[in-house]
Write a protein that holds these residues in place. Structure first.
Motif, short mmCIF file in Angstrom:
data_model
loop_
_atom_site.label_atom_id
_atom_site.label_comp_id
_atom_site.label_asym_id
_atom_site.label_seq_id
_atom_site.Cartn_x
_atom_site.Cartn_y
_atom_site.Cartn_z
N TYR A 39 -4.64 -1.12 7.84
CA TYR A 39 -5.17 -2.22 7.03
C TYR A 39 -6.55 -2.61 7.57
CZ TYR A 39 -0.21 -2.23 6.07
OH TYR A 39 1.06 -1.84 5.72
N PRO B 145 0.81 -1.23 0.00
CA PRO B 145 0.00 0.00 0.00
C PRO B 145 0.84 1.28 0.00
CG PRO B 145 -1.03 -1.60 1.42
CD PRO B 145 0.32 -2.17 1.01
N PHE B 146 2.04 1.24 0.58
CA PHE B 146 2.90 2.42 0.56
C PHE B 146 3.35 2.75 -0.86
CE2 PHE B 146 3.22 0.87 4.92
CZ PHE B 146 2.97 2.03 5.62
N GLY C 136 -4.89 5.64 4.91
CA GLY C 136 -3.57 6.13 5.31
C GLY C 136 -3.52 7.64 5.33
N PHE D 193 -7.84 -0.36 2.85
CA PHE D 193 -6.82 0.28 3.67
C PHE D 193 -7.01 1.79 3.60
CE2 PHE D 193 -4.93 -1.11 -0.39
CZ PHE D 193 -4.59 0.10 -0.97
N TYR E 145 -5.22 9.00 2.29
CA TYR E 145 -5.32 7.97 1.27
C TYR E 145 -6.45 7.01 1.61
CZ TYR E 145 -0.52 9.55 0.46
OH TYR E 145 0.59 10.31 0.23
N CYS F 56 -0.20 3.64 7.36
CA CYS F 56 -1.20 2.84 6.68
C CYS F 56 -1.95 2.01 7.71
CB CYS F 56 -0.56 1.91 5.65
SG CYS F 56 -1.76 0.91 4.73
N PHE G 296 0.35 4.32 -2.41
CA PHE G 296 0.24 5.70 -1.94
C PHE G 296 1.17 6.60 -2.75
CE2 PHE G 296 -0.92 4.50 2.74
CZ PHE G 296 -2.16 4.05 2.33
#
Length: 147
Positions: free
Chosen positions: A79, A40-41, A120, A118, A107, A77, A44
């Motif tokens: 989850y 996910p990073f 963030g 997710f 995010y 983040c 992002f």
């Protein structure tokens, strides 16, 4: 799902408009077949760059004579739901707040059923790379950020 940066999740979701479509690749999954927690990073980052490009800020930073660049100061983040190989996602990004030389971005990753997978947030600071100090936003940049 209550996170420190989200007061009301339904209202918060409605504030997003910009997103990038993502399809989960095999290489982004672990041995259990679900999305690796580091990925996910990367999503992002992709959403952030496309969003800042959409706002016109990346073009400013990419000019040779520019004395400032964006730097990620922190990134978080949370989850919510497992994601699997070949799932199609929308990764949304928005400006949550703007400081003198920084911005807080939020995010949101949702699947095709519009379920939150997710969430963030992260701070981006504009700095002068030669001296490593923050640089205040120019008026034109503030206009782009506050659209």
């Amino acid at each position: 799902m209550q996170k420190s940066y989200i007061n009301n999740v339904e209202e918060w979701k409605q504030e997003f408009s910009f997103y990038v479509p993502i399809q989960v690749r095999f290489s982004e999954t672990d041995m259990f077949g679900h999305l690796n927690n580091t990925v996910p990073f990367i999503y992002f980052e992709q959403a952030r760059i496309e969003f800042l490009n959409h706002l016109g800020l990346m073009q400013t930073w990419m000019r040779n004579e520019t004395k400032s660049i964006p730097v990620v100061a922190d990134l978080q983040c949370d989850y919510v739901k497992q994601v699997f190989f070949e799932e199609k996602l929308k990764v949304f990004v928005k400006v949550a707040s703007v400081g003198n030389s920084s911005m807080d971005l939020h995010y949101l990753g949702v699947n095709n059923q519009d379920e939150i997978c997710f969430t963030g947030r992260g701070t981006v600071v504009q700095i002068n790379p030669e001296i490593g100090k923050s640089v205040p936003w120019e008026e034109s940049q503030m206009t782009q950020l506050l659209i």
